[in-house]
Design a protein around this motif. Structure first.
Motif, PDB file in Angstrom:
ATOM      1  N   PRO A 202       0.830  -1.056  -0.068  1.00 42.49           N
ATOM      2  CA  PRO A 202      -0.001  -0.051   0.110  1.00 42.49           C
ATOM      3  C   PRO A 202       0.847   1.433   0.023  1.00 42.49           C
ATOM      4  O   PRO A 202       1.867   1.291   0.568  1.00 42.49           O
ATOM      5  N   ALA A 203       0.496   2.379  -0.682  1.00 42.62           N
ATOM      6  CA  ALA A 203       1.261   3.759  -0.573  1.00 42.62           C
ATOM      7  C   ALA A 203       0.022   4.668  -1.141  1.00 42.62           C
ATOM      8  O   ALA A 203      -0.412   4.522  -2.360  1.00 42.62           O
ATOM      9  N   GLY A 204      -0.298   5.546  -0.056  1.00 42.50           N
ATOM     10  CA  GLY A 204      -1.310   6.497  -0.336  1.00 42.50           C
ATOM     11  C   GLY A 204      -2.825   5.833  -0.692  1.00 42.50           C
ATOM     12  O   GLY A 204      -2.898   4.815  -0.032  1.00 42.50           O
ATOM     13  N   LYS A 205      -3.314   6.370  -1.703  1.00 40.96           N
ATOM     14  CA  LYS A 205      -4.642   5.707  -2.204  1.00 40.96           C
ATOM     15  C   LYS A 205      -4.316   4.500  -3.297  1.00 40.96           C
ATOM     16  O   LYS A 205      -5.505   4.000  -3.527  1.00 40.96           O
ATOM     17  N   GLY A 206      -3.139   4.198  -3.264  1.00 43.36           N
ATOM     18  CA  GLY A 206      -2.731   2.807  -4.278  1.00 43.36           C
ATOM     19  C   GLY A 206      -1.835   1.935  -3.715  1.00 43.36           C
ATOM     20  O   GLY A 206      -1.793   1.713  -2.630  1.00 43.36           O
ATOM     21  N   PHE A 207      -1.243   1.536  -4.542  1.00 44.61           N
ATOM     22  CA  PHE A 207      -0.013   0.617  -4.325  1.00 44.61           C
ATOM     23  C   PHE A 207       1.129   0.685  -4.919  1.00 44.61           C
ATOM     24  O   PHE A 207       1.497   1.399  -6.269  1.00 44.61           O
ATOM     25  N   VAL A 208       2.295   0.019  -4.585  1.00 40.45           N
ATOM     26  CA  VAL A 208       3.517   0.069  -5.365  1.00 40.45           C
ATOM     27  C   VAL A 208       4.126  -1.118  -5.496  1.00 40.45           C
ATOM     28  O   VAL A 208       3.905  -2.262  -4.559  1.00 40.45           O
ATOM     29  N   TRP A 209       4.827  -1.818  -6.397  1.00 41.75           N
ATOM     30  CA  TRP A 209       5.286  -2.987  -6.420  1.00 41.75           C
ATOM     31  C   TRP A 209       6.433  -3.354  -5.859  1.00 41.75           C
ATOM     32  O   TRP A 209       7.533  -2.451  -5.769  1.00 41.75           O
ATOM     33  N   ASN A 210       6.889  -4.577  -5.427  1.00 43.32           N
ATOM     34  CA  ASN A 210       7.968  -4.994  -4.558  1.00 43.32           C
ATOM     35  C   ASN A 210       8.913  -5.371  -5.943  1.00 43.32           C
ATOM     36  O   ASN A 210       8.911  -6.642  -6.448  1.00 43.32           O
ATOM     37  N   ILE A 211       9.960  -4.659  -5.982  1.00 39.72           N
ATOM     38  CA  ILE A 211      10.966  -5.011  -6.851  1.00 39.72           C
ATOM     39  C   ILE A 211      12.471  -4.998  -5.912  1.00 39.72           C
ATOM     40  O   ILE A 211      13.045  -4.267  -5.528  1.00 39.72           O
ATOM     41  N   PRO A 212      12.801  -6.254  -5.742  1.00 41.08           N
ATOM     42  CA  PRO A 212      13.742  -6.675  -4.583  1.00 41.08           C
ATOM     43  C   PRO A 212      14.911  -5.859  -4.732  1.00 41.08           C
ATOM     44  O   PRO A 212      15.704  -5.611  -6.006  1.00 41.08           O
ATOM     45  N   GLY A 213      15.313  -4.832  -3.681  1.00 40.62           N
ATOM     46  CA  GLY A 213      16.484  -4.019  -3.617  1.00 40.62           C
ATOM     47  C   GLY A 213      16.363  -2.785  -4.228  1.00 40.62           C
ATOM     48  O   GLY A 213      17.215  -1.997  -4.498  1.00 40.62           O
ATOM     49  N   VAL A 214      15.210  -2.497  -4.998  1.00 40.49           N
ATOM     50  CA  VAL A 214      14.848  -1.098  -5.614  1.00 40.49           C
ATOM     51  C   VAL A 214      13.913  -0.355  -4.626  1.00 40.49           C
ATOM     52  O   VAL A 214      12.899  -0.848  -4.331  1.00 40.49           O
ATOM     53  N   PRO A 215      14.355   0.701  -4.520  1.00 40.57           N
ATOM     54  CA  PRO A 215      13.339   1.561  -3.673  1.00 40.57           C
ATOM     55  C   PRO A 215      12.223   2.026  -4.419  1.00 40.57           C
ATOM     56  O   PRO A 215      12.279   2.123  -5.742  1.00 40.57           O
ATOM     57  N   THR A 216      10.848   2.086  -3.630  1.00 38.36           N
ATOM     58  CA  THR A 216       9.680   2.682  -4.282  1.00 38.36           C
ATOM     59  C   THR A 216       9.714   3.928  -4.107  1.00 38.36           C
ATOM     60  O   THR A 216      10.721   4.689  -3.821  1.00 38.36           O
ATOM     61  N   ILE A 217       8.709   4.627  -4.671  1.00 37.14           N
ATOM     62  CA  ILE A 217       8.528   6.049  -4.687  1.00 37.14           C
ATOM     63  C   ILE A 217       8.496   6.702  -3.523  1.00 37.14           C
ATOM     64  O   ILE A 217       8.716   7.832  -3.180  1.00 37.14           O
ATOM     65  N   THR A 218       8.251   5.756  -2.360  1.00 33.12           N
ATOM     66  CA  THR A 218       8.352   6.159  -0.986  1.00 33.12           C
ATOM     67  C   THR A 218       9.683   6.502  -0.447  1.00 33.12           C
ATOM     68  O   THR A 218      10.061   7.055   0.572  1.00 33.12           O
ATOM     69  N   GLY A 219      10.653   5.959  -1.278  1.00 36.70           N
ATOM     70  CA  GLY A 219      12.174   5.726  -0.851  1.00 36.70           C
ATOM     71  C   GLY A 219      12.660   4.768  -0.184  1.00 36.70           C
ATOM     72  O   GLY A 219      13.762   4.371   0.187  1.00 36.70           O
TER      73      GLY A 219
ATOM     74  N   GLY B 141      17.267  11.048 -12.792  1.00 42.59           N
ATOM     75  CA  GLY B 141      16.097  10.829 -11.904  1.00 42.59           C
ATOM     76  C   GLY B 141      16.314  10.073 -10.911  1.00 42.59           C
ATOM     77  O   GLY B 141      17.416  10.211 -10.159  1.00 42.59           O
ATOM     78  N   ALA B 142      15.223   9.245 -10.484  1.00 42.58           N
ATOM     79  CA  ALA B 142      15.205   8.788  -9.085  1.00 42.58           C
ATOM     80  C   ALA B 142      16.356   7.680  -8.710  1.00 42.58           C
ATOM     81  O   ALA B 142      16.718   7.357  -9.782  1.00 42.58           O
ATOM     82  N   GLY B 143      16.479   7.092  -7.579  1.00 41.87           N
ATOM     83  CA  GLY B 143      17.465   6.208  -7.359  1.00 41.87           C
ATOM     84  C   GLY B 143      17.099   4.822  -8.020  1.00 41.87           C
ATOM     85  O   GLY B 143      18.291   3.854  -8.538  1.00 41.87           O
ATOM     86  N   TYR B 144      15.978   4.425  -8.574  1.00 47.76           N
ATOM     87  CA  TYR B 144      15.490   3.274  -9.174  1.00 47.76           C
ATOM     88  C   TYR B 144      15.940   3.541 -10.915  1.00 47.76           C
ATOM     89  O   TYR B 144      15.524   2.548 -11.367  1.00 47.76           O
ATOM     90  N   TRP B 145      16.155   4.632 -11.264  1.00 45.08           N
ATOM     91  CA  TRP B 145      16.320   4.789 -12.579  1.00 45.08           C
ATOM     92  C   TRP B 145      17.744   4.781 -12.962  1.00 45.08           C
ATOM     93  O   TRP B 145      18.278   3.900 -13.467  1.00 45.08           O
ATOM     94  N   HIS B 146      18.281   6.145 -12.981  1.00 41.08           N
ATOM     95  CA  HIS B 146      19.479   6.559 -13.299  1.00 41.08           C
ATOM     96  C   HIS B 146      20.143   6.363 -14.673  1.00 41.08           C
ATOM     97  O   HIS B 146      20.484   7.235 -15.510  1.00 41.08           O
TER      98      HIS B 146
END
Length: 313
Positions: free
Chosen positions: A111-128, A235-240
């Motif tokens: 869960p993240a806010g009103k929606g959800f985020v995916w679990n990609i092992p070792g990669v931060p979500t938009i929540t950091g 961009g963000a840490g999951y991008w680069h």
């Protein structure tokens, strides 16, 4: 008399064996015609085995039990969104009705806010936050989604494809890395990756973080004005690393031997393509001029590419 009895017994045995063989051959076809999930042309919520996580599924308007199993496109929403919202934004239900495939639009497990985020092992979500061992295992869940729809006679196991936008595009890319035994091709939208950014050089994918068991055909879509997941990297840490670097890495993984080509497919879209790949597993990037961060995909072109491929069952 004894020989007559022996012949009769042998005849009965042969009949029984023939019936057994016929049953074993026709059983899969009987199963294939037993899909009773939803109504053609409608999107409904369906239960997935014993996961406790229902999912939205769209069954194409032209489908019926006599024409199942059908191809499956798993559609993954962006970070903070939902499967329902992604199905509406993508327009894939209309494409499914036109071409005859099922769309599965699940919610991610965190869960993240009103929606959800995916679990990609070792990669931060938009929540950091980097997902931990207590977070939902989305790879296992999506494997169950595929297996359950196949077991219910709805889906052809050789024609399973995945697409998704932004965070769903990154998850789509990750599934290409770890579920190559179940997926025939992938189509990330504004989210093509080929593994995690390399700690030694974040401008490149870490080659150890994506090692698919088989070549994975890839078609990716993006806009050149995307500032969230810029095609030039950063961009963000999951991008680069850049989208081009991701394409190159998939071309390496697929053992593509021909030099990449670039061509304009319309006045506002150009295509980078790697061919000469093992199992004909092309790698294609489509860039739309002036487009930002959204569903920057040509659904018909996506389906034309995906539908070329089948995975051995």
């Amino acid at each position: 008399m004894t020989k007559m009895i022996e012949r009769m017994l042998m005849h009965k045995l042969l009949i029984a064996l023939c019936a057994l063989v016929l049953t074993s051959v026709t059983a899969p076809f009987a199963l294939a015609q037993s899909c009773r999930l939803g109504t053609p042309g409608q999107s409904v919520e369906v239960a997935i085995a014993d996961t406790g996580r229902p999912m939205l599924m769209h069954r194409p308007a032209l489908s019926d039990e006599a024409r199942t199993p059908l191809p499956l496109v798993v559609l993954l929403h962006g970070s903070g969104s939902t499967g329902k919202a992604m199905l509406a934004e993508s327009g894939l239900a209309r494409t499914a009705d036109a071409h005859g495939f099922i769309v599965a639009a699940p919610d991610a497990g965190i869960p993240a806010g009103k929606g959800f985020v995916w679990n990609i092992p070792g990669v931060p979500t938009i929540t950091g936050k980097v997902p931990g061992p207590k977070d939902a295992d989305d790879v296992a869940y999506l494997r169950n989604v595929i297996s359950d729809l196949v077991a219910k006679g709805c889906v052809d196991p050789t024609r399973v494809y995945v697409t998704g936008m932004s965070g769903g595009g990154r998850m789509t890319s990750w599934l290409g890395c770890v579920l190559a035994d179940r997926i025939a091709a992938i189509a990330p939208v504004v989210g093509l990756r080929a593994g995690n950014p390399w700690k030694k050089d974040p401008a490149r994918p870490d080659p150890a973080s994506c090692t698919p068991s088989k070549p994975m055909p890839v078609i990716a879509f993006a806009g050149d004005k995307d500032t969230v997941n810029p095609i030039t990297g950063g961009g963000a840490g999951y991008w680069h690393y850049s989208m081009h670097a991701a394409e190159q890495r998939w071309a390496q993984l697929n053992h593509c031997t021909h030099p990449p080509t670039t061509r304009w497919v319309s006045a506002t879209t150009y295509e980078e393509r790697y061919t000469g790949c093992r199992d004909d597993s092309d790698v294609v990037g489509r860039i739309m001029i002036g487009k930002g961060h959204g569903w920057d995909a040509d659904n018909d072109a996506m389906w034309a590419f995906l539908s070329r491929y089948r995975r051995a069952s």
